[in-house]
Design an enzyme around this catalytic site. Structure first.
Site, mmCIF file in Angstrom:
data_model
loop_
_atom_site.group_PDB
_atom_site.id
_atom_site.type_symbol
_atom_site.label_atom_id
_atom_site.label_comp_id
_atom_site.label_asym_id
_atom_site.label_seq_id
_atom_site.Cartn_x
_atom_site.Cartn_y
_atom_site.Cartn_z
ATOM 1 N N CYS A 2 -33.504 6.773 -4.828
ATOM 2 C CA CYS A 2 -33.961 7.230 -4.371
ATOM 3 C C CYS A 2 -34.822 7.871 -2.692
ATOM 4 O O CYS A 2 -34.948 6.291 -2.709
ATOM 5 C CB CYS A 2 -34.883 8.820 -5.415
ATOM 6 S SG CYS A 2 -34.172 8.523 -6.765
ATOM 7 N N ARG A 27 -29.270 6.664 0.343
ATOM 8 C CA ARG A 27 -29.920 6.065 -0.920
ATOM 9 C C ARG A 27 -29.645 6.573 -2.480
ATOM 10 O O ARG A 27 -30.106 6.215 -3.237
ATOM 11 C CB ARG A 27 -30.859 5.993 -0.914
ATOM 12 C CG ARG A 27 -31.574 4.923 0.711
ATOM 13 C CD ARG A 27 -33.606 5.650 1.262
ATOM 14 N NE ARG A 27 -34.647 5.198 -0.096
ATOM 15 C CZ ARG A 27 -34.631 3.358 -0.265
ATOM 16 N NH1 ARG A 27 -34.086 2.295 0.127
ATOM 17 N NH2 ARG A 27 -35.301 3.076 -0.981
ATOM 18 N N TRP A 74 -31.150 9.325 -6.544
ATOM 19 C CA TRP A 74 -29.921 8.809 -7.072
ATOM 20 C C TRP A 74 -30.405 9.080 -9.212
ATOM 21 O O TRP A 74 -31.266 7.751 -8.815
ATOM 22 C CB TRP A 74 -29.804 7.389 -6.567
ATOM 23 C CG TRP A 74 -29.048 7.001 -7.547
ATOM 24 C CD1 TRP A 74 -27.224 7.092 -7.845
ATOM 25 C CD2 TRP A 74 -28.487 5.857 -7.790
ATOM 26 N NE1 TRP A 74 -26.468 6.131 -8.067
ATOM 27 C CE2 TRP A 74 -27.172 4.861 -8.350
ATOM 28 C CE3 TRP A 74 -29.828 4.218 -8.553
ATOM 29 C CZ2 TRP A 74 -26.760 3.718 -8.841
ATOM 30 C CZ3 TRP A 74 -29.270 3.461 -8.931
ATOM 31 C CH2 TRP A 74 -28.052 2.912 -9.349
ATOM 32 N N ASN A 100 -39.319 6.906 -6.333
ATOM 33 C CA ASN A 100 -38.298 6.489 -5.881
ATOM 34 C C ASN A 100 -39.253 5.007 -7.199
ATOM 35 O O ASN A 100 -39.841 4.643 -6.970
ATOM 36 C CB ASN A 100 -38.056 5.656 -4.401
ATOM 37 C CG ASN A 100 -37.377 4.978 -4.739
ATOM 38 O OD1 ASN A 100 -36.282 4.789 -5.412
ATOM 39 N ND2 ASN A 100 -36.739 3.927 -4.228
ATOM 40 N N GLY A 101 -38.171 4.536 -8.241
ATOM 41 C CA GLY A 101 -38.569 4.165 -8.982
ATOM 42 C C GLY A 101 -38.071 3.950 -10.488
ATOM 43 O O GLY A 101 -37.778 5.167 -10.566
ATOM 44 N N GLU A 482 -14.672 -10.609 -2.545
ATOM 45 C CA GLU A 482 -15.039 -9.851 -1.388
ATOM 46 C C GLU A 482 -14.402 -8.321 -1.041
ATOM 47 O O GLU A 482 -14.704 -7.190 -1.195
ATOM 48 C CB GLU A 482 -16.095 -10.368 -0.236
ATOM 49 C CG GLU A 482 -16.283 -9.361 1.102
ATOM 50 C CD GLU A 482 -17.105 -8.337 0.330
ATOM 51 O OE1 GLU A 482 -17.532 -9.007 -0.548
ATOM 52 O OE2 GLU A 482 -17.726 -7.112 1.288
ATOM 53 N N LYS A 486 -14.802 -4.781 -2.080
ATOM 54 C CA LYS A 486 -14.462 -3.911 -0.820
ATOM 55 C C LYS A 486 -13.526 -2.408 -1.589
ATOM 56 O O LYS A 486 -13.836 -1.803 -1.184
ATOM 57 C CB LYS A 486 -14.342 -3.677 0.447
ATOM 58 C CG LYS A 486 -15.230 -5.524 0.305
ATOM 59 C CD LYS A 486 -15.690 -4.045 1.678
ATOM 60 C CE LYS A 486 -17.393 -4.062 0.537
ATOM 61 N NZ LYS A 486 -18.551 -4.944 0.348
ATOM 62 N N GLU A 489 -14.896 -0.751 -4.519
ATOM 63 C CA GLU A 489 -15.756 0.590 -5.028
ATOM 64 C C GLU A 489 -16.009 1.226 -3.733
ATOM 65 O O GLU A 489 -16.057 2.531 -4.093
ATOM 66 C CB GLU A 489 -16.834 -0.847 -4.216
ATOM 67 C CG GLU A 489 -16.977 -0.610 -2.548
ATOM 68 C CD GLU A 489 -18.679 -2.008 -2.408
ATOM 69 O OE1 GLU A 489 -18.959 -1.573 -3.082
ATOM 70 O OE2 GLU A 489 -18.356 -2.954 -1.745
ATOM 71 N N HIS A 505 -3.100 -19.205 -14.783
ATOM 72 C CA HIS A 505 -3.676 -19.592 -15.878
ATOM 73 C C HIS A 505 -4.186 -17.928 -16.342
ATOM 74 O O HIS A 505 -5.068 -17.590 -17.299
ATOM 75 C CB HIS A 505 -5.353 -20.392 -15.479
ATOM 76 C CG HIS A 505 -4.323 -21.893 -15.146
ATOM 77 N ND1 HIS A 505 -4.088 -22.240 -16.788
ATOM 78 C CD2 HIS A 505 -5.332 -22.243 -14.099
ATOM 79 C CE1 HIS A 505 -3.970 -23.940 -15.275
ATOM 80 N NE2 HIS A 505 -4.778 -23.564 -14.206
ATOM 81 N N LYS A 604 -27.078 2.676 -2.460
ATOM 82 C CA LYS A 604 -26.857 1.456 -0.966
ATOM 83 C C LYS A 604 -28.355 0.015 -1.658
ATOM 84 O O LYS A 604 -27.878 -0.683 -1.415
ATOM 85 C CB LYS A 604 -27.280 1.738 0.156
ATOM 86 C CG LYS A 604 -27.511 0.830 1.015
ATOM 87 C CD LYS A 604 -26.534 0.522 1.440
ATOM 88 C CE LYS A 604 -26.315 -0.429 2.722
ATOM 89 N NZ LYS A 604 -24.938 -1.020 2.629
HETATM 90 C C1 AGP Z 1 -21.667 -4.059 -1.475
HETATM 91 O O1 AGP Z 1 -20.631 -3.498 -1.008
HETATM 92 C C2 AGP Z 1 -22.481 -3.048 -2.528
HETATM 93 N N1 AGP Z 1 -23.223 -2.729 -1.773
HETATM 94 C C3 AGP Z 1 -23.335 -4.153 -3.687
HETATM 95 O O2 AGP Z 1 -22.587 -5.395 -4.556
HETATM 96 C C4 AGP Z 1 -24.248 -5.085 -2.681
HETATM 97 O O3 AGP Z 1 -23.832 -5.582 -1.884
HETATM 98 C C5 AGP Z 1 -25.459 -5.489 -3.706
HETATM 99 O O4 AGP Z 1 -26.147 -4.163 -4.641
HETATM 100 C C6 AGP Z 1 -26.033 -6.115 -3.365
HETATM 101 O O5 AGP Z 1 -26.972 -5.406 -2.173
HETATM 102 P P1 AGP Z 1 -28.513 -5.788 -1.362
HETATM 103 O O6 AGP Z 1 -27.652 -7.018 -0.589
HETATM 104 O O7 AGP Z 1 -29.034 -5.057 -0.636
HETATM 105 O O8 AGP Z 1 -29.673 -7.095 -2.199
#
Ligand code: AGP
Length: 609
Positions: A2, A27, A74, A100-101, A482, A486, A489, A505, A604
């Site tokens: 959060c 966040r 969140w 937050n936590g 990657e 992208k 997500e 395979h 994030k």
């Molecule tokens: C990547 O697009 C995602 N948002 C997610 O996989 C992110 O890379 C992952 O949560 C790691 O975050 P960080 O690099 O802040 O540790």
């Protein structure tokens, strides 16, 4: 995960809090709220859903005060709802808390508090803090009550609290969740992250674990959780507020994709990059330690884990040390065999990813030195590490990581050059060649970004497809992973990344005319093998989109669409090859009407397990 904000000063607090929450929406954004001290009770405004709902509520029912706390959520405990939104109040509505936590022992505390007559109004773990503080205010001021309450708590917290019985102060505390304090001549700020306060001040202090802070109209005082005074350094943040804004782009993600040329350059310009060597003073490992290294573990999550996979190829090729790359949430529970001459490298954009933090703690318990590649100054991971290589990506607000990834790859190249130089495994001629090509990357990335027509055409042609397969080999296999991440997500399309050689395979059974296959086919030592894999797809009526090196006309006969990449050496090609995949995912997501910067279910920085 959060976002929390607090303000106390000479100005009206609600607009400052709202603006700060807006900058923290990345966040978490399933509910939001704000609290200011009233006469006898706290004045509270909370909504379910996005911050814009809170803005509407405040227009109808304004708050007025020169201090207050706010929160954007969140959900971790308790579904998104107004009742579960922060701030949370005590029984008598005299205390408000934002958090937050995770309070891991909240059920036990909640039962005890209910048994003592407290009435709970939410399903959250956070609410226990408001009631605990309420009980402990008896005979104590707010900071003493918060201190005593936190002694009963297990888990993690970044906390803000206010009370009408001890007004004109905001109390903050942190344990394993980020909290920053801002200083200006108009007041003082508390926030989860820098963008929340950057438009108000660049002068900040990062709180450490087990620290508390009291913000009053005329001063800020830091203490330990035991009440011992603490002197905190202030840092001037070089980011300006605009950097944390969209800069004219439709989405943060697009802005950040287009910032890559500049931030790649800044990442290698900020280190001592000579013609044929690199010096990384922040690595903080002695030459003896570096010479004695026998194994490197790279730990990370998500996109950062993909950067680690690329790092394995670079380090093993040029430094000849075995490298194990682990997903942090796996590493922390597999009781890894770590010896004193092993190095653990943590990669994290936010520096606050709970799994990566825990994996670092596990590594340190086992006696390993920890080096991190991190994007946020003063973040937990950067401060828990023995050494840090900072990416200079600036604030990455879009949930999908883009510029952080390419600057992580850049940092990995720098580390490889540094370690190889220290261990004498890279000749100065080899280093010179790599550095020369590294310096060309920003301009080559700019060129790539200015030729995105074919990518837009493909997005328009394929954005309604249900499945995608991404293939790559060698150092570009992680780029296939990657690219798939992208797409999935931000567009919610199912996408998988695979080593191209693995297709026969199993995944080849998936090939048909409906599922586009995206292949990294730039110049490499395995290019012919990749071509064979493309043939296998075409032979089964598959549609093939390729990343190919500029000038390669031959591949037009074997693929349906080509994203041409400026020529660079294979070892640096992942930094350029990922860019078309970022843009393809972005344009597809926009065409699908998805919330590109705040995709569903994501946050994030995942500061919870
Ligand atoms: C990547 O697009 C995602 N948002 C997610 O996989 C992110 O890379 C992952 O949560 C790691 O975050 P960080 O690099 O802040 O540790």
């Amino acid at each position: 995960m959060c976002g929390i904000v607090g303000y106390i000063g000479e100005e009206s607090a609600p607009p400052i809090l709202l603006d700060g929450l807006r900058k923290l929406e990345y966040r978490g954004y399933d509910s939001a709220g704000m609290a200011v001290p009233g006469g006898k009770e706290i004045n509270l405004r909370r909504v379910e859903g996005k911050l814009s709902n809170l803005e509407l509520l405040l227009k109808k029912q304004p708050l007025e005060s020169n201090m207050g706390i706010g929160h954007t959520r969140w959900a971790t405990h308790g579904r998104p709802s107004e009742a579960n939104a922060h701030p949370h109040l005590c029984c008598q509505n005299k205390i408000a808390v934002v958090h937050n936590g995770i309070i891991e022992n909240y059920m036990e505390l909640k039962e005890e508090l209910i048994a003592r007559g407290h009435k709970f109004r939410s399903e959250t773990d956070t609410e226990v803090l408001a009631h605990l503080i309420e009980e402990l205010m008896d005979g104590n001021n707010l900071e003493q009550a918060v201190r005593l309450a936190l002694k009963k708590v297990e888990g993690s917290y970044a906390l803000g609290a206010i009370s009408v019985d001890d007004p004109s102060k905001i109390v903050g505390a942190r344990l394993r969740s980020p909290l920053v304090v801002g200083f200006s001549n108009k007041g003082f700020y508390l926030a989860s992250d820098i963008p929340a306060i950057l438009s108000r001040t660049k002068k900040v202090s990062f709180m450490d674990d087990h620290q508390m802070v009291v913000l009053k109209r005329d001063r800020v005082s830091f203490t330990t959780l035991d009440g011992e005074p603490v002197e905190k350094a202030t840092i001037i943040i070089e980011w300006d507020a605009l950097m944390a804004e969209k800069g004219g782009y439709k989405h943060f993600m697009l802005k950040e994709i287009y910032e890559q040329p500049r931030v790649i350059e800044e990442t290698f310009q900020r280190v001592k990059l000579k013609e044929d060597s690199v010096d990384l003073p922040d690595v903080q490992l002695t030459d003896k330690e570096l010479a004695g290294l026998e194994r490197i573990f790279i730990i990370a999550c998500g996109t950062s884990w993909h950067a680690g996979l690329v790092g394995k190829f670079l380090i093993e090729k040029y430094v000849r040390i075995p490298v194990e790359v682990d997903i942090a949430s796996e590493f922390r529970y597999r009781d890894p065999i770590i010896k004193p001459n092993h190095l653990v490298m943590a990669i994290s954009q936010s520096g606050e990813t709970a799994d990566t933090i825990a994996a670092i703690a596990e590594s340190k318990e086992k006696g390993a030195k920890v080096l991190s590649i991190c994007n946020v100054l003063g973040s937990t991971i950067s401060r828990e590490s023995d050494g840090v290589i900072y990416t200079q990506a600036g604030p990455e607000i879009g949930v999908a990581s883009t510029k952080a990834f390419t600057t992580q790859l850049t940092a990995m190249v720098l580390f490889t050059l540094y370690l190889g130089g220290k261990r004498g495994t890279i000749s100065s001629e080899e280093a010179r060649g790599i550095i020369t090509d590294l310096r060309k990357l920003p301009e080559q990335a700019r060129e790539l970004l200015n030729n995105d027509e074919e990518i837009r055409r493909c997005a328009a042609e394929y954005y309604q497809r249900q499945d995608f397969l991404y293939l790559g080999r060698g150092i570009n296999y992680p780029i296939a992973l990657e690219g798939a991440l992208k797409l999935k997500e931000i567009s919610y399309i199912h996408a998988e990344g695979y080593p191209a050689g693995e297709m026969k395979h199993g995944p080849i059974a998936l090939i048909d005319e409906k599922m586009p296959v995206v292949v990294v086919a730039t110049a490499s030592g395995v290019y012919d093998k990749v071509l064979s894999n493309i043939e296998e797809v075409k032979a089964r009526n598959g549609t093939v989109l390729v990343c190919a090196t500029e000038g390669n006309d031959q591949i037009k006969k074997r693929s349906d669409h080509q994203f041409y990449i400026p020529e660079t050496r294979e070892d640096l090609s992942p930094i350029l090859n990922v860019i078309p995949f970022q843009l393809l995912a972005y344009h597809i997501a926009v065409l699908r009407g998805c919330d590109v910067d705040q995709p569903r279910n994501l946050a994030k920085s995942v500061t919870v397990e």
